[in-house]
Design a protein around this motif. Sequence first.
Motif, short mmCIF file in Angstrom:
data_model
loop_
_atom_site.label_atom_id
_atom_site.label_comp_id
_atom_site.label_asym_id
_atom_site.label_seq_id
_atom_site.Cartn_x
_atom_site.Cartn_y
_atom_site.Cartn_z
N SER A 170 69.76 124.07 109.80
CA SER A 170 71.08 124.32 109.98
C SER A 170 71.82 123.38 110.73
O SER A 170 70.66 121.78 110.90
CB SER A 170 70.12 125.20 111.64
OG SER A 170 69.45 124.27 112.70
N SER A 219 74.58 122.98 113.09
CA SER A 219 74.95 123.21 114.76
C SER A 219 76.05 122.67 115.14
O SER A 219 75.86 121.64 115.79
CB SER A 219 74.38 123.64 115.67
OG SER A 219 72.59 124.56 115.19
N THR A 233 60.10 122.90 115.58
CA THR A 233 60.06 122.98 114.69
C THR A 233 59.43 122.40 113.31
O THR A 233 59.47 122.20 111.75
CB THR A 233 61.74 122.51 113.82
OG1 THR A 233 61.97 121.52 114.84
CG2 THR A 233 63.15 123.75 114.88
N TYR A 288 64.56 117.20 114.29
CA TYR A 288 65.91 117.87 114.17
C TYR A 288 66.69 116.44 114.78
O TYR A 288 66.01 115.72 115.51
CB TYR A 288 66.12 118.81 115.92
CG TYR A 288 65.07 117.48 117.27
CD1 TYR A 288 66.80 117.65 117.99
CD2 TYR A 288 63.87 118.15 117.06
CE1 TYR A 288 66.03 117.24 119.16
CE2 TYR A 288 64.00 117.64 117.95
CZ TYR A 288 64.60 117.84 119.51
OH TYR A 288 64.23 116.89 120.51
N ASN A 344 69.05 120.56 112.50
CA ASN A 344 66.87 120.95 112.69
C ASN A 344 67.23 121.09 111.14
O ASN A 344 67.01 121.57 110.14
CB ASN A 344 66.96 122.62 112.70
CG ASN A 344 67.76 122.20 114.34
OD1 ASN A 344 68.68 122.29 115.05
ND2 ASN A 344 66.88 121.60 115.53
N TRP A 384 64.31 123.45 108.88
CA TRP A 384 63.07 125.04 109.10
C TRP A 384 62.81 125.32 107.64
O TRP A 384 63.06 124.94 106.33
CB TRP A 384 64.09 126.30 109.10
CG TRP A 384 64.87 126.17 111.04
CD1 TRP A 384 66.23 125.11 110.24
CD2 TRP A 384 64.93 126.36 111.71
NE1 TRP A 384 66.73 124.91 112.03
CE2 TRP A 384 66.01 125.94 112.55
CE3 TRP A 384 63.37 126.78 112.67
CZ2 TRP A 384 66.06 126.10 113.88
CZ3 TRP A 384 63.54 126.68 113.72
CH2 TRP A 384 64.71 126.45 114.45
N HIS A 386 64.63 129.89 111.65
CA HIS A 386 65.42 129.85 113.34
C HIS A 386 65.64 131.60 113.71
O HIS A 386 65.73 130.85 115.26
CB HIS A 386 67.10 129.04 111.98
CG HIS A 386 67.68 128.25 113.02
ND1 HIS A 386 69.04 127.99 113.18
CD2 HIS A 386 67.63 128.54 114.48
CE1 HIS A 386 69.63 127.12 113.89
NE2 HIS A 386 68.74 127.77 115.23
N TYR A 387 66.20 132.27 113.09
CA TYR A 387 66.55 133.95 113.73
C TYR A 387 65.64 133.77 115.08
O TYR A 387 65.99 133.94 115.97
CB TYR A 387 66.85 134.59 113.09
CG TYR A 387 68.51 134.32 112.03
CD1 TYR A 387 69.28 133.52 112.14
CD2 TYR A 387 68.38 135.04 111.01
CE1 TYR A 387 70.51 133.32 111.45
CE2 TYR A 387 69.99 134.44 110.00
CZ TYR A 387 70.65 134.30 110.65
OH TYR A 387 71.32 133.68 109.80
N HIS A 400 73.83 127.23 108.00
CA HIS A 400 72.15 126.70 106.99
C HIS A 400 72.27 126.20 106.05
O HIS A 400 73.60 126.93 104.88
CB HIS A 400 71.36 127.56 107.09
CG HIS A 400 71.11 128.23 108.27
ND1 HIS A 400 71.42 129.50 108.64
CD2 HIS A 400 70.03 128.06 109.55
CE1 HIS A 400 71.53 129.44 110.13
NE2 HIS A 400 70.09 129.03 110.27
#
Length: 224
Positions: free
Chosen positions: A130, A132, A159, A164, A183, A185, A191-192, A217
């Motif tokens: 991800s 962000s 995670t 991260y 991050n 995953w 992640h959600y 992502h």
Amino acid sequence: MAVTEIALLRLKTPELSSSARSILKQAQQAQSEWSGYPVQFARQVEDSSYFYILGGWESIVHHNGEWIKSETNQKLLAQLKDDVDVEWMFHVDIDVSQHQDSSSNRPIDRSPDILKPSTSTIPLDAPVISVSRYFVEHAKRAEFDTAFNNGGPYLGAHTTPFTYSGGWRIDKEGDDEEFVLFNGWNKVEDHYGFAETEAFKEFGKIKGALKGAEIKHVRLERWE
């Protein structure tokens, strides 16, 4: 301090042609040799017409003042002008000189002839990463730092085994600040799912300092 470059490119066609892919691979190799750091391409999951470049530089001047203006780079950009657009590019204060080879836990040998893919602080070994972008008013930067430092360990515990890594944008536009967080995953759904956990309640306290956010992502492109 060495810095991390992040750039977003957009394809002008539904998929890369074989010639464009070949030129991008040349560009990847040329930049790696110039900078001494590995260069990675990552395709966006939400919209596959976008892909990211992740690389490292000893300084912004080394990148902007030397590589970008170089004959090699300008030639490669000219060859790609019908295939991709550069949407944006900036640098983040993640020190790539501290990236490590996760198999040995030793700093990467960055000499051009011994480049290795880094999997350390930016979790390039994860199936999904991800990206962000957190937008923060300058006056709330310290508040964000406090919330992130307190909540980060909760994120890291969720995670694991993937890491991260985050840092502030250096060459920002305007007065606002931007923090970029990477991050790792296993899949986007993980992640959600993090947003539904008790751990997120602690990490989510960063929201109090946010002006906005953009979360995407990516998966690494490993072109042969």
